[in-house]
Design an enzyme around this catalytic site. Structure first.
Site, PDB file in Angstrom:
ATOM      1  N   SER A 145      40.671  -9.379 -16.323  1.00 29.43           N
ATOM      2  CA  SER A 145      39.977  -9.984 -17.465  1.00 29.43           C
ATOM      3  C   SER A 145      39.026  -8.963 -18.055  1.00 29.43           C
ATOM      4  O   SER A 145      38.498  -8.102 -17.327  1.00 29.43           O
ATOM      5  CB  SER A 145      39.180 -11.218 -17.027  1.00 29.43           C
ATOM      6  OG  SER A 145      38.346 -11.689 -18.076  1.00 29.43           O
ATOM      7  N   TYR A 160      32.843 -14.965 -11.197  1.00 30.77           N
ATOM      8  CA  TYR A 160      34.104 -14.681 -11.888  1.00 30.77           C
ATOM      9  C   TYR A 160      34.124 -13.240 -12.392  1.00 30.77           C
ATOM     10  O   TYR A 160      35.103 -12.513 -12.194  1.00 30.77           O
ATOM     11  CB  TYR A 160      34.280 -15.653 -13.055  1.00 30.77           C
ATOM     12  CG  TYR A 160      35.536 -15.427 -13.859  1.00 30.77           C
ATOM     13  CD1 TYR A 160      36.758 -15.926 -13.435  1.00 30.77           C
ATOM     14  CD2 TYR A 160      35.507 -14.705 -15.061  1.00 30.77           C
ATOM     15  CE1 TYR A 160      37.922 -15.723 -14.166  1.00 30.77           C
ATOM     16  CE2 TYR A 160      36.660 -14.490 -15.797  1.00 30.77           C
ATOM     17  CZ  TYR A 160      37.865 -15.001 -15.353  1.00 30.77           C
ATOM     18  OH  TYR A 160      39.013 -14.790 -16.073  1.00 30.77           O
TER      19      TYR A 160
END
Length: 254
Positions: A145, A160
């Site tokens: 990501s 995350y």
């Protein structure tokens, strides 16, 4: 074009029941590959993934399990190889996302993020490489990501972000271990993408903020992750290993 042709490839795709994973699984089949789609036993979309691939005239199989369970991953790959053929290509898309202020985050929430997004991905890479390395050929693509490169404005997700940074560096580390043994390892770091998780009605205001913060003025569609996945899996990227490919609409330029 031959450079992007995946005919004859046998692909293993985790998280294949929804979102980016489902679209990449179908996209690899569109490029000629046969695909084993892996997702949790509760995933309702895996059967649809298989149907869409079979409608393209490619072979497909639904494989159920948990990326945190070494046994279920090994069984899935063994089943894929027995029913379709030797594993040549893997795209690891399975992952979770949530948010909480760091000072209030429960340890179980932190641990679950790392169990799935880092340890689970490592276990998949390990099992995939065990199949590929003896044959001296293979490609592994991990979905990371842009949150592993930047910190998203307004989103409290230290667990995350750091987990996705780990995915990027893990991919580079594995790439260097296996570079001279024929297995390439790369990662894709998507920006804000219009998956079902990001386009729920209650997310409308957050979605507009995502679009406003992206230089191209919109979120990516899941279709726009297919090309990068095919490229890194194909002959076109035969000299690419340890690459993290940002697919973020220019977000990381600002």
């Amino acid at each position: 074009m031959e450079l992007f042709d995946l005919t004859g490839k046998v692909c293993f795709v985790t998280g294949a029941g929804s979102g980016i994973g489902q679209r990449i699984a179908v996209g690899l089949a569109e490029a000629g590959a046969d695909v084993g789609g892996f997702d949790t036993p509760s995933s309702p979309g895996l059967a649809e993934t298989v149907s869409r691939i079979e409608a393209l005239g490619r072979r497909a199989i639904a494989l159920r399990g948990d990326v945190t369970d070494e046994g279920s991953i090994a069984t899935a790959i063994s089943t894929l190889e027995a029913e379709i053929g030797p594993l040549t290509t893997a795209v690891n898309c399975a992952g979770i996302a949530n948010a909480a202020p760091a000072e209030d985050m429960d340890r179980a929430q932190w641990q679950r993020m790392y169990d799935v997004n880092v340890t689970g991905l490592f276990l998949c890479c390990q099992a995939e490489a065990r199949a590929m390395l003896p044959r001296g050929e293979g490609s592994i693509v991990n979905i990371a990501s842009m949150s592993g490169v930047i910190v998203n404005r307004g989103l409290m997700q230290a667990h995350y972000n750091s987990a996705k940074a780990a995915v990027i560096h893990l991919s580079k580390s594995l790439a260097m271990e296996w570079a001279q043994r024929g297995v390439r390892v790369n990662s894709i770091s998507p920006g804000y993408t219009a998956t079902p998780m990001n386009t729920r009605p209650e997310m409308v205001h957050q979605t507009r903020a995502f679009e406003d913060q992206t230089p191209m003025g919109r979120m990516a569609s899941v279709d726009e992750l297919v090309g990068p996945a095919i490229f890194l899996s194909a002959k076109a990227a035969s000299f690419c290993t340890g690459v993290d490919l940002l697919v973020d609409g220019g977000f990381c330029c600002w």
